[in-house]
Design a protein around this motif. Structure first.
Motif, PDB file in Angstrom:
ATOM      1  N   PHE A   1      -1.001   6.549   4.011  1.00 49.29           N
ATOM      2  CA  PHE A   1      -2.287   6.172   4.576  1.00 49.29           C
ATOM      3  C   PHE A   1      -3.209   7.392   4.593  1.00 49.29           C
ATOM      4  CE2 PHE A   1       0.892   3.413   6.462  1.00 49.29           C
ATOM      5  CZ  PHE A   1       0.308   2.153   6.450  1.00 49.29           C
ATOM      6  N   VAL A   2      -4.512   7.112   4.760  1.00 50.15           N
ATOM      7  CA  VAL A   2      -5.494   8.184   4.924  1.00 50.15           C
ATOM      8  C   VAL A   2      -6.381   7.818   6.112  1.00 50.15           C
ATOM      9  CG1 VAL A   2      -7.407   9.453   3.897  1.00 50.15           C
ATOM     10  CG2 VAL A   2      -5.504   8.700   2.460  1.00 50.15           C
TER      11      VAL A   2
ATOM     12  N   THR B   1      -9.785   6.451  -5.630  1.00 52.30           N
ATOM     13  CA  THR B   1      -8.905   6.227  -6.783  1.00 52.30           C
ATOM     14  C   THR B   1      -7.433   6.119  -6.380  1.00 52.30           C
ATOM     15  OG1 THR B   1      -8.847   8.616  -7.194  1.00 52.30           O
ATOM     16  CG2 THR B   1     -10.470   7.338  -8.406  1.00 52.30           C
ATOM     17  N   SER B   2      -7.067   6.675  -5.241  1.00 53.38           N
ATOM     18  CA  SER B   2      -5.670   6.582  -4.784  1.00 53.38           C
ATOM     19  C   SER B   2      -5.307   5.159  -4.375  1.00 53.38           C
ATOM     20  CB  SER B   2      -5.433   7.528  -3.614  1.00 53.38           C
ATOM     21  OG  SER B   2      -6.019   7.033  -2.421  1.00 53.38           O
ATOM     22  N   ARG B   3      -6.330   4.358  -3.977  1.00 55.12           N
ATOM     23  CA  ARG B   3      -6.140   2.975  -3.498  1.00 55.12           C
ATOM     24  C   ARG B   3      -5.256   2.922  -2.265  1.00 55.12           C
ATOM     25  NH1 ARG B   3     -10.375   1.610  -6.061  1.00 55.12           N
ATOM     26  NH2 ARG B   3      -9.955  -0.617  -6.207  1.00 55.12           N
ATOM     27  N   LYS B   4      -5.136   4.047  -1.553  1.00 57.21           N
ATOM     28  CA  LYS B   4      -4.328   4.064  -0.327  1.00 57.21           C
ATOM     29  C   LYS B   4      -5.117   3.396   0.811  1.00 57.21           C
ATOM     30  CE  LYS B   4      -0.968   6.405  -2.206  1.00 57.21           C
ATOM     31  NZ  LYS B   4      -0.649   7.794  -1.887  1.00 57.21           N
ATOM     32  N   PRO B   5      -4.429   2.737   1.747  1.00 51.96           N
ATOM     33  CA  PRO B   5      -5.124   2.160   2.902  1.00 51.96           C
ATOM     34  C   PRO B   5      -5.826   3.256   3.698  1.00 51.96           C
ATOM     35  CG  PRO B   5      -2.890   1.307   2.739  1.00 51.96           C
ATOM     36  CD  PRO B   5      -2.978   2.439   1.774  1.00 51.96           C
ATOM     37  N   VAL B   6      -7.075   3.008   4.063  1.00 52.46           N
ATOM     38  CA  VAL B   6      -7.868   3.964   4.830  1.00 52.46           C
ATOM     39  C   VAL B   6      -7.974   3.459   6.265  1.00 52.46           C
ATOM     40  CG1 VAL B   6     -10.044   5.219   4.984  1.00 52.46           C
ATOM     41  CG2 VAL B   6      -9.160   4.528   2.751  1.00 52.46           C
TER      42      VAL B   6
ATOM     43  N   ASN C   1      -8.757  -1.344   0.616  1.00 60.94           N
ATOM     44  CA  ASN C   1      -7.755  -1.410   1.684  1.00 60.94           C
ATOM     45  C   ASN C   1      -8.221  -0.641   2.904  1.00 60.94           C
ATOM     46  OD1 ASN C   1      -5.292  -2.623   2.170  1.00 60.94           O
ATOM     47  ND2 ASN C   1      -4.302  -1.623   0.442  1.00 60.94           N
ATOM     48  N   ILE C   2      -8.874  -1.318   3.834  1.00 60.66           N
ATOM     49  CA  ILE C   2      -9.404  -0.669   5.039  1.00 60.66           C
ATOM     50  C   ILE C   2      -8.744  -1.285   6.261  1.00 60.66           C
ATOM     51  CG2 ILE C   2     -11.456  -0.271   6.437  1.00 60.66           C
ATOM     52  CD1 ILE C   2     -13.096  -0.290   3.878  1.00 60.66           C
ATOM     53  N   VAL C   3      -8.207  -0.441   7.114  1.00 63.21           N
ATOM     54  CA  VAL C   3      -7.582  -0.879   8.368  1.00 63.21           C
ATOM     55  C   VAL C   3      -8.465  -0.404   9.516  1.00 63.21           C
ATOM     56  CG1 VAL C   3      -5.553  -0.751   9.846  1.00 63.21           C
ATOM     57  CG2 VAL C   3      -5.285  -0.753   7.365  1.00 63.21           C
ATOM     58  N   ASP C   4      -8.985  -1.344  10.284  1.00 62.24           N
ATOM     59  CA  ASP C   4      -9.859  -1.027  11.416  1.00 62.24           C
ATOM     60  C   ASP C   4      -9.019  -0.954  12.689  1.00 62.24           C
ATOM     61  OD1 ASP C   4     -11.758  -0.927  13.440  1.00 62.24           O
ATOM     62  OD2 ASP C   4     -13.196  -2.101  12.288  1.00 62.24           O
TER      63      ASP C   4
END
Length: 617
Positions: free
Chosen positions: A50-51, A318-323, A360-363
């Motif tokens: 994650f980021v 570009t990593s497409r990791k969940p932010v 991919n966004i986690v609030d």
């Protein structure tokens, strides 16, 4: 890389504090060490799950009613966030790639200092921005170094600005290969292509003719002058001026006939178009590939210089990791406006544009609403304190690249917030008994972000068509926006309870259930829980029907009422007055002006029907 292990204890098991936050230290990244840090950040993001991101801005909302609240539909919430993102500036961008393995949380925090300046003399991105005195004062109390920000802050260009900069700089650009035929369709096209082909053939023959290599310098100069030949570096080239993009495509298709040893370049004009096509002659296949590589490397280096801090944003994208963000609507409107492109005019286009860059966004604020004590908490530190009542032990491993920042006892360490977001996310997953991997997509996250608790949008997964709103943040009861009425011009200051008592005596619709709340000092909102009552009351105030003497007197003294559509109109048209009442007045005036213009247009059309055209006689 130095690593430091810290432990997080539940309440009662290791003291009142969750963690010794003051021992955390994010690496401070400025202009002087930015380039040396990029590869390190790339490795950290690639190795993370994650980021977490957190922004420090120069302001948020100028007036109380500008803040995104439960009263907003997705549309009005976006308009408010858009206004703030376009007005204020990002000074710090805290970034924390992290991984979760069981109860072990590994974090790698960075804090980037930003400041927009025109370092490349392109006229971008130097622009004015607003600052809230209260926000700057708070930043100063936390030990924020404004000198470092201004002189050592990292500059950047957005994607849209970078695209425009290629034309402003005037540097030749490698032309894309012709994939679809663009054959001449007119006689003029055929003549144009024939003349250019003849010119290119003669120029190439002259350049490759061995006898010309022993000519005198004067003869070579004259031949170059007649044929229009030049040199691109050490290679011969021919520049062909163009008048339109159609001519550019015709030339590129024609040059494909010479693709064995000629490489076409595009010369940008002062505007957005192409000024000329440059044909560069190479000596062999190996030389051609070497030349293309030189161009790509040069363009890559130029792009890196132009992007500045946006290079980090591109790494995340570009990593497409969940932010993971504590308030995704606020953070990502800023990120979109500063690093991608100007914000779209509506929430649907915003979601579409944002999801292409960050799918991919986690609030966190939505995730927190699944735990009752955290539902109404908006501050990360307060949420961390509240989590002490739950058993959620997390071992934190900090890859501490930087040195501790020495601040006063009440100061926070720069960039600490993104690390706290990472820890809070890990704890929430433990309390909810959710595997972090199951929250790595917006669709799965919706299972945790129940619509019962919030109607403000979650980027990439919200429902922009939802018109149901809440009036009180601590009450989950919802009402359709069409059942709301805004009241202002009350004449004297009164509380919501007093206004409710006054309204009960003014009209029959107030005999049924309704509620009142002040949005700001100038305007109140009336909530009709029975459908249709809002329309009845608005018609009464507008047309003067079924009004009590008291209500007639209040209307005569300036009482005004309108529906939710006027509020949406004020947000959409940008009437961001300090008092909501003034904004609603302007929105109503604008609607009246539009109605008058439509009437005048229809009258003009009717008049034209009656006009006599003498040409038809």
């Amino acid at each position: 890389m130095q690593r430091r292990f810290l432990s997080s204890f539940p309440a009662g098991a290791g003291g009142g504090k969750t963690l010794n936050h003051r021992r955390w230290c994010a690496k401070q990244v400025k202009k002087s060490n930015f380039q040396d840090t990029i590869d390190e950040v790339r490795t950290c993001i690639d190795s993370s799950d994650f980021v977490a991101v957190s922004l420090q801005n120069t302001g948020s909302y100028a007036a109380a009613w500008h803040r995104v609240s439960a009263l907003d539909t997705p549309e009005t919430a976006y308009m408010k966030a858009k206004y703030a993102a376009e007005r204020y500036q990002i000074f710090q961008f805290a970034l924390c790639p992290f991984t979760i393995r069981g109860s072990r949380l590994t974090v790698q925090p960075y804090n980037f200092h930003l400041f927009p300046r025109d370092e490349l003399k392109l006229g971008m991105p130097s622009y004015s921005f607003s600052c809230q005195a209260s926000r700057l004062t708070a930043m100063a109390r936390e030990g924020f170094d404004f000198n470092t920000c201004i002189y050592e802050g990292i500059s950047y260009l957005s994607r849209a600005q970078e695209s425009a900069s290629k034309f402003i700089s005037g540097n030749p650009v490698l032309a894309d290969p012709v994939t679809e035929p663009f054959s001449p369709s007119t006689v003029a096209d055929t003549v144009f292509v024939g003349r250019v082909r003849s010119r290119v053939t003669s120029w190439k023959q002259t350049c490759t003719d061995s006898s010309s290599k022993i000519d005198e310098p004067l003869v070579k100069s004259l031949r170059r002058l007649v044929l229009g030949g030049e040199e691109h570096g050490s290679r011969p080239c021919l520049t062909i001026d163009v008048c339109s993009e159609r001519q550019v495509q015709l030339i590129l298709e024609m040059l494909a006939e010479f693709s064995d040893d000629i490489v076409p370049l595009l010369i940008p004009g002062k505007g957005r178009g192409t000024q000329a096509v440059r044909a560069v002659l190479t000596s062999s296949e190996e030389d051609k590939e070497l030349f293309k590589k030189e161009l790509r490397d040069l363009e890559s280096e130029q792009n890196r210089r132009v992007r500045g801090f946006r290079e980090v944003v591109e790494l995340i994208s570009t990593s497409r990791k969940p932010v993971v963000s504590q308030n995704s609507l606020n953070d990502f409107t800023f990120i979109h406006a500063k690093f991608l492109a100007p914000l779209p005019s509506n929430v649907d286009e915003f979601n579409s544009s944002l999801s292409s860059a960050f799918p991919n966004i986690v609030d966190l604020s939505q995730l927190m609403k699944e735990i009752s004590p955290l539902r109404n908490i908006t501050n990360v530190s307060a949420a961390m304190s509240c989590m002490n009542r739950f058993y959620a032990p997390v071992d934190v491993e900090v890859a501490n690249q930087g040195s501790p920042v020495k601040l006063a006892e009440d100061h926070q360490i720069h960039g600490q917030n993104s690390l706290m977001i990472s820890l809070l996310f890990a704890k929430l997953c433990m309390v909810l008994k959710a595997e972090p991997a199951t929250i790595q997509s917006s669709d799965n996250f919706q299972a945790f972000g129940s619509d019962e608790y919030a109607n403000t949008i979650d980027p990439c997964s919200g429902n922009p068509s939802d018109e149901n709103v809440r009036i009180w943040s601590r009450n989950s009861r919802r009402v359709k926006s069409e059942n709301l009425v805004f009241l202002w011009g009350l004449g004297k200051k009164m509380s919501a309870a007093v206004l409710k008592n006054v309204l009960q005596k003014l009209h029959p619709v107030f005999a049924e259930e309704f509620d009142v709340k002040f949005i700001d000092k100038s305007c109140a909102i009336v909530v009709f829980w029975n459908p249709g009552f809002s329309e009845t009351f608005l018609n009464a105030v507008t047309n003067g029907e079924q009004l009590s003497d008291t209500l007639k007197e209040m209307v005569a003294e300036g009482l005004r009422a309108t529906g939710y559509d006027t509020f949406k109109r004020a947000c959409r048209l940008g009437f961001w007055e300090s008092d909501l009442a003034d904004a609603l007045d302007k929105a109503l005036e604008s609607a009246d002006a539009e109605a008058d213009s439509e009437t005048e247009a229809s009258e003009i059309d009717r008049t034209r029907e009656l006009m006599i055209n003498f040409d038809e006689l």
